[in-house]
Design a protein around this motif. Structure first.
Motif, PDB file in Angstrom:
ATOM      1  N   LYS A 296      21.743  36.540 -61.917  1.00 36.04           N
ATOM      2  CA  LYS A 296      22.812  36.168 -62.832  1.00 36.04           C
ATOM      3  C   LYS A 296      23.267  34.724 -62.602  1.00 36.04           C
ATOM      4  CE  LYS A 296      24.464  40.879 -63.456  1.00 36.04           C
ATOM      5  NZ  LYS A 296      24.109  40.928 -64.886  1.00 36.04           N
ATOM      6  N   ILE A 297      22.733  34.130 -61.518  1.00 30.66           N
ATOM      7  CA  ILE A 297      23.117  32.761 -61.165  1.00 30.66           C
ATOM      8  C   ILE A 297      21.916  31.824 -61.211  1.00 30.66           C
ATOM      9  CG2 ILE A 297      24.204  31.340 -59.385  1.00 30.66           C
ATOM     10  CD1 ILE A 297      25.357  34.013 -58.257  1.00 30.66           C
ATOM     11  N   TRP A 298      20.751  32.282 -60.686  1.00 35.28           N
ATOM     12  CA  TRP A 298      19.547  31.457 -60.591  1.00 35.28           C
ATOM     13  C   TRP A 298      18.449  32.065 -61.453  1.00 35.28           C
ATOM     14  CZ3 TRP A 298      20.609  27.298 -57.476  1.00 35.28           C
ATOM     15  CH2 TRP A 298      21.645  27.441 -56.546  1.00 35.28           C
ATOM     16  N   THR A 299      17.584  31.248 -61.988  1.00 31.62           N
ATOM     17  CA  THR A 299      16.469  31.747 -62.796  1.00 31.62           C
ATOM     18  C   THR A 299      15.164  31.773 -62.021  1.00 31.62           C
ATOM     19  OG1 THR A 299      16.087  29.497 -63.640  1.00 31.62           O
ATOM     20  CG2 THR A 299      17.515  30.957 -64.946  1.00 31.62           C
ATOM     21  N   SER A 300      15.059  31.000 -60.945  1.00 33.76           N
ATOM     22  CA  SER A 300      13.806  30.880 -60.205  1.00 33.76           C
ATOM     23  C   SER A 300      13.676  32.003 -59.165  1.00 33.76           C
ATOM     24  CB  SER A 300      13.735  29.518 -59.502  1.00 33.76           C
ATOM     25  OG  SER A 300      12.659  29.489 -58.581  1.00 33.76           O
ATOM     26  N   SER A 301      12.590  32.789 -59.248  1.00 33.34           N
ATOM     27  CA  SER A 301      12.357  33.843 -58.263  1.00 33.34           C
ATOM     28  C   SER A 301      12.079  33.250 -56.888  1.00 33.34           C
ATOM     29  CB  SER A 301      11.176  34.725 -58.695  1.00 33.34           C
ATOM     30  OG  SER A 301       9.987  33.951 -58.804  1.00 33.34           O
ATOM     31  N   GLU A 302      11.463  32.085 -56.856  1.00 33.85           N
ATOM     32  CA  GLU A 302      11.196  31.429 -55.572  1.00 33.85           C
ATOM     33  C   GLU A 302      12.506  31.044 -54.882  1.00 33.85           C
ATOM     34  OE1 GLU A 302       8.665  27.622 -53.772  1.00 33.85           O
ATOM     35  OE2 GLU A 302       8.400  28.267 -55.850  1.00 33.85           O
ATOM     36  N   THR A 303      13.467  30.566 -55.663  1.00 32.62           N
ATOM     37  CA  THR A 303      14.783  30.224 -55.102  1.00 32.62           C
ATOM     38  C   THR A 303      15.471  31.465 -54.558  1.00 32.62           C
ATOM     39  OG1 THR A 303      15.050  28.387 -56.648  1.00 32.62           O
ATOM     40  CG2 THR A 303      17.049  29.251 -55.619  1.00 32.62           C
ATOM     41  N   ILE A 304      15.391  32.563 -55.296  1.00 33.07           N
ATOM     42  CA  ILE A 304      16.028  33.810 -54.868  1.00 33.07           C
ATOM     43  C   ILE A 304      15.386  34.337 -53.590  1.00 33.07           C
ATOM     44  CG2 ILE A 304      16.394  36.233 -55.501  1.00 33.07           C
ATOM     45  CD1 ILE A 304      16.688  35.248 -58.418  1.00 33.07           C
ATOM     46  N   THR A 370      26.213  26.759 -63.436  1.00 37.12           N
ATOM     47  CA  THR A 370      25.779  25.450 -62.974  1.00 37.12           C
ATOM     48  C   THR A 370      25.416  25.533 -61.500  1.00 37.12           C
ATOM     49  OG1 THR A 370      28.029  24.799 -62.362  1.00 37.12           O
ATOM     50  CG2 THR A 370      27.316  24.305 -64.619  1.00 37.12           C
ATOM     51  N   GLN A 371      24.632  24.574 -61.050  1.00 39.51           N
ATOM     52  CA  GLN A 371      24.172  24.623 -59.666  1.00 39.51           C
ATOM     53  C   GLN A 371      25.316  24.586 -58.651  1.00 39.51           C
ATOM     54  OE1 GLN A 371      21.034  21.887 -58.796  1.00 39.51           O
ATOM     55  NE2 GLN A 371      20.840  22.521 -56.679  1.00 39.51           N
ATOM     56  N   PRO A 372      26.356  23.753 -58.833  1.00 38.56           N
ATOM     57  CA  PRO A 372      27.471  23.779 -57.868  1.00 38.56           C
ATOM     58  C   PRO A 372      28.160  25.134 -57.800  1.00 38.56           C
ATOM     59  CG  PRO A 372      27.539  21.767 -59.162  1.00 38.56           C
ATOM     60  CD  PRO A 372      26.503  22.644 -59.800  1.00 38.56           C
ATOM     61  N   VAL A 373      28.325  25.791 -58.946  1.00 40.60           N
ATOM     62  CA  VAL A 373      28.942  27.124 -58.956  1.00 40.60           C
ATOM     63  C   VAL A 373      28.035  28.120 -58.238  1.00 40.60           C
ATOM     64  CG1 VAL A 373      29.685  29.037 -60.415  1.00 40.60           C
ATOM     65  CG2 VAL A 373      30.261  26.693 -61.048  1.00 40.60           C
ATOM     66  N   GLY A 374      26.734  28.044 -58.514  1.00 44.89           N
ATOM     67  CA  GLY A 374      25.790  28.927 -57.853  1.00 44.89           C
ATOM     68  C   GLY A 374      25.813  28.754 -56.343  1.00 44.89           C
ATOM     69  N   ILE A 375      25.853  27.515 -55.885  1.00 44.84           N
ATOM     70  CA  ILE A 375      25.889  27.233 -54.451  1.00 44.84           C
ATOM     71  C   ILE A 375      27.164  27.801 -53.832  1.00 44.84           C
ATOM     72  CG2 ILE A 375      26.079  25.397 -52.732  1.00 44.84           C
ATOM     73  CD1 ILE A 375      24.210  23.731 -54.516  1.00 44.84           C
ATOM     74  N   SER A 376      28.297  27.657 -54.531  1.00 46.28           N
ATOM     75  CA  SER A 376      29.559  28.168 -53.988  1.00 46.28           C
ATOM     76  C   SER A 376      29.541  29.685 -53.877  1.00 46.28           C
ATOM     77  CB  SER A 376      30.733  27.712 -54.868  1.00 46.28           C
ATOM     78  OG  SER A 376      30.658  28.290 -56.150  1.00 46.28           O
ATOM     79  N   ILE A 377      28.944  30.360 -54.854  1.00 48.91           N
ATOM     80  CA  ILE A 377      28.855  31.825 -54.801  1.00 48.91           C
ATOM     81  C   ILE A 377      27.942  32.273 -53.663  1.00 48.91           C
ATOM     82  CG2 ILE A 377      27.993  33.858 -56.031  1.00 48.91           C
ATOM     83  CD1 ILE A 377      29.063  32.632 -58.602  1.00 48.91           C
ATOM     84  N   VAL A 378      26.808  31.598 -53.516  1.00 49.27           N
ATOM     85  CA  VAL A 378      25.901  31.933 -52.414  1.00 49.27           C
ATOM     86  C   VAL A 378      26.598  31.685 -51.076  1.00 49.27           C
ATOM     87  CG1 VAL A 378      23.775  31.256 -51.245  1.00 49.27           C
ATOM     88  CG2 VAL A 378      23.790  31.551 -53.723  1.00 49.27           C
ATOM     89  N   PHE A 379      27.352  30.591 -50.965  1.00 50.45           N
ATOM     90  CA  PHE A 379      28.098  30.307 -49.731  1.00 50.45           C
ATOM     91  C   PHE A 379      29.076  31.442 -49.419  1.00 50.45           C
ATOM     92  CE2 PHE A 379      32.100  28.788 -47.910  1.00 50.45           C
ATOM     93  CZ  PHE A 379      31.656  28.345 -46.667  1.00 50.45           C
ATOM     94  N   LEU A 380      29.786  31.934 -50.431  1.00 48.66           N
ATOM     95  CA  LEU A 380      30.753  33.007 -50.222  1.00 48.66           C
ATOM     96  C   LEU A 380      30.065  34.306 -49.802  1.00 48.66           C
ATOM     97  CD1 LEU A 380      33.114  32.303 -53.242  1.00 48.66           C
ATOM     98  CD2 LEU A 380      33.763  32.226 -50.818  1.00 48.66           C
ATOM     99  N   LEU A 381      28.882  34.575 -50.352  1.00 40.90           N
ATOM    100  CA  LEU A 381      28.148  35.772 -49.953  1.00 40.90           C
ATOM    101  C   LEU A 381      27.590  35.629 -48.531  1.00 40.90           C
ATOM    102  CD1 LEU A 381      26.316  36.712 -53.288  1.00 40.90           C
ATOM    103  CD2 LEU A 381      28.342  37.762 -52.276  1.00 40.90           C
ATOM    104  N   PHE A 382      27.244  34.412 -48.146  1.00 36.31           N
ATOM    105  CA  PHE A 382      26.857  34.162 -46.759  1.00 36.31           C
ATOM    106  C   PHE A 382      28.070  34.332 -45.835  1.00 36.31           C
ATOM    107  CE2 PHE A 382      22.572  31.948 -46.269  1.00 36.31           C
ATOM    108  CZ  PHE A 382      22.052  32.533 -47.423  1.00 36.31           C
ATOM    109  N   LEU A 383      29.239  33.889 -46.296  1.00 36.01           N
ATOM    110  CA  LEU A 383      30.465  34.057 -45.509  1.00 36.01           C
ATOM    111  C   LEU A 383      30.790  35.538 -45.351  1.00 36.01           C
ATOM    112  CD1 LEU A 383      32.789  32.524 -44.120  1.00 36.01           C
ATOM    113  CD2 LEU A 383      34.036  32.624 -46.298  1.00 36.01           C
ATOM    114  N   PHE A 384      30.508  36.318 -46.393  1.00 39.57           N
ATOM    115  CA  PHE A 384      30.669  37.775 -46.295  1.00 39.57           C
ATOM    116  C   PHE A 384      29.812  38.328 -45.156  1.00 39.57           C
ATOM    117  CE2 PHE A 384      28.953  41.967 -47.195  1.00 39.57           C
ATOM    118  CZ  PHE A 384      30.084  42.702 -47.487  1.00 39.57           C
ATOM    119  N   ILE A 385      28.570  37.861 -45.051  1.00 38.74           N
ATOM    120  CA  ILE A 385      27.681  38.307 -43.975  1.00 38.74           C
ATOM    121  C   ILE A 385      28.217  37.860 -42.614  1.00 38.74           C
ATOM    122  CG2 ILE A 385      25.339  38.136 -43.045  1.00 38.74           C
ATOM    123  CD1 ILE A 385      25.559  39.774 -45.583  1.00 38.74           C
ATOM    124  N   PHE A 386      28.843  36.682 -42.571  1.00 41.11           N
ATOM    125  CA  PHE A 386      29.453  36.191 -41.327  1.00 41.11           C
ATOM    126  C   PHE A 386      30.500  37.171 -40.813  1.00 41.11           C
ATOM    127  CE2 PHE A 386      33.069  33.963 -39.408  1.00 41.11           C
ATOM    128  CZ  PHE A 386      32.460  33.353 -38.325  1.00 41.11           C
TER     129      PHE A 386
END
Length: 519
Positions: A296-304, A370-386
């Motif tokens: 829902k954020i990225w289109t590239s399977s390689e990125t995911i 947008t890429q900045p929004v995507g990066i922020s969401i991924v950061f928050l999900l990484f923080l969840f794992i933290f």
């Protein structure tokens, strides 16, 4: 200076902890396999037409694990020993790996059979492993050692995701070996465990409980305890606890004893809740459906695939935080702080996703962030794992493995650990629909769940840090098994002896100080 016996104690516990790699690897490997077009072609599957059949492949694994954890793992570990329980689980996983990797053309039944078998193997190993670790580890480092149990889950995911990433990058060269390679690497760690297990001691508590063999229990303890006094104190505590369980509890053990004693029932229900809560915190769903969320954020399977691999990598590092917190601040502190942190992350992620605009993709066929929004969401999900890894990841296993008395420990640990798979099996049946209908708003559910889990721990879960296994019943309204067993044996309880020695030593120091002052 750490003694050689303490180092050896760490070594044998870490060999047992490697059983968790089985869980981490298999929880990730099927996601990697079903993402391969070659896997779908080999078994003549279509993701839309055969969605229910593909779901059955995943469910078959959890069913096997639940059956083993509830009905097979405990009796096997109790009758044959903790090492044999782990070994059987690893051998079944090795056999199952070959059934999956070399399933005949269009024979999905063989692959599903392998999934069931690997689930049974995992259920057996995940029952015996934490039981063994809890029984050979001294109370003061039990939390640190059990931290590695959860960390090895991340190691399993790390291996699976990075192997899948490499195979996906070279799928044109590998052909059908792109998914087979991911599957077949699953034999690596269980094979290593099977080789190492015969050369380490069995649980001393099992020797006394199963065979009444104090001599072998003493020999085991002498390899992992620093002094003869430590060995004799622990032998006495084990004998006292087992004597009490045999006499006062009518020799009750296994499944019937789980519900006969009110304090054991209380522990069982508490452990059920926190093990279910571990999966409903959002981690279980992220592990299985992170790719669907990231799409829902990225289109590239390689990125995911890269994000998933990095997530598993950071998971290893984040889990190590429990090393210095579990035995310093306690289990309750970690669970409460972790729940608060996870709730905040799961609250902010959908807010960010819902309040930021979508943009049309380059091909004009879809909308993404947008890429900045995507990066922020991924950061928050990484923080969840933290927050998750050292708390509801590692600490749930620590608490579950140490709260049950000897007569019910193996059965209880097996049942409680598989409540994670029960929760996953039920919840993941409707989560894809939940995600499709609500999008990122579904994460509000996890935010609310984590708040409730924090409140539950605050009111109902007692602290178990550094409490000897034989004395832990008293925390839950039961009797101190070591103390009561000492009365039955006609000797002072081991804990009482240690306390008396401490008091005598303190009194002696006070007298010496008084004499020095007079001089």
């Amino acid at each position: 200076m750490v003694s050689s016996k303490r180092v050896y104690n760490w070594y044998i516990a870490l060999v047992a902890a490697m059983c968790m790699v089985l869980y981490g690897y298999d929880a990730s490997v099927f996601n990697a396999a079903q993402g391969s077009d070659n896997w779908l072609l080999w078994f003549d599957l279509d993701t839309k037409r055969d969605a229910n059949l593909i779901g059955l492949v995943n469910t078959a694994y959890t069913i096997g694990a639940i059956i083993a954890g509830w009905f097979l793992g405990g009796p096997t570990a109790d009758y044959f020993g903790r090492r044999i329980g782990m070994a059987i689980g690893c051998i079944l996983t090795i056999i199952a790996t070959f059934l999956q990797a070399f399933a005949p053309w269009h024979n999905l039944g063989c692959f599903i059979g392998g999934r069931v078998l690997v689930g049974i193997g995992q259920g057996m190993a995940l029952t015996a492993g934490p039981t063994y670790i809890g029984e050979v580890s001294p109370p003061e480092i039990r939390g640190k050692i059990m931290t590695f149990w959860q960390m090895f889950y991340s190691v399993g995911s790390f291996m699976a995701y990075w192997i899948a990433f490499a195979c996906n990058a070279n799928k044109a060269k590998l052909g059908h070996w792109d998914w087979r390679t991911v599957v077949i690497f699953q034999i690596l760690v269980p094979l290593l465990i099977v080789i190492l297990l015969p050369f380490q001691p069995e649980s001393p508590r099992w020797w006394i409980k199963r065979h009444g063999d104090v001599g072998r229990a003493r020999a085991c303890l002498r390899t992992i305890r620093d002094t003869d006094q430590d060995v004799e104190d622990e032998i006495l505590a084990i004998r006292e606890a087992i004597e009490f369980e045999h006499e006062a509890l009518g020799g009750g053990r296994g499944y019937l004893a789980l519900f006969r004693d009110p304090s054991v029932r209380r522990r069982l229900y508490l452990a059920f809740v926190i093990n279910v809560g571990q999966q409903l915190s959002g981690q279980g769903t992220l592990n299985s459906y992170s790719s669907a969320i990231y799409k829902k954020i990225w289109t590239s399977s390689e990125t995911i695939n890269l994000i998933n691999a990095l997530n598993a990598t950071f998971g290893i590092v984040f889990t190590l935080n429990a090393m210095w917190t579990a035995d310093r601040f306690g289990r309750r502190w970690l669970l409460i702080v972790g729940a608060i942190g996870m709730a905040v992350c799961m609250l902010i992620v959908p807010i960010v996703g819902l309040t930021t605009p979508d943009v049309v993709s380059a091909d004009g066929t879809s909308t993404t962030k947008t890429q900045p929004v995507g990066i922020s969401i991924v950061f928050l999900l990484f923080l969840f794992i933290f927050f998750y890894k050292p708390s509801w990841g590692a600490t749930v296993w620590i608490w579950t493995s140490e709260v049950f008395s000897m007569n019910v420990r193996a059965q209880a640990v097996g049942m409680c650990s598989q409540m994670q798979n029960v929760a996953n099996t039920v919840f993941q049946q409707f989560f894809p629909i939940f995600l499709a209908n609500e999008g990122l708003k579904c994460l509000f559910f996890f935010a609310a769940t984590n708040v409730l889990l924090g409140v539950f721990v605050y009111w109902f879960v007692p602290e178990t840090m550094r409490v000897p296994l034989e004395e832990i019943d008293a925390l839950f309204g039961g009797q101190n098994h070591a103390e009561k067993g000492g009365q039955l044996l006609g000797v002072p309880a081991a804990g009482a002896q240690t306390q008396a020695q401490t008091q005598v030593g303190a009194q002696g120091k006070q007298e010496d100080a008084a004499e020095i002052k007079e001089v």
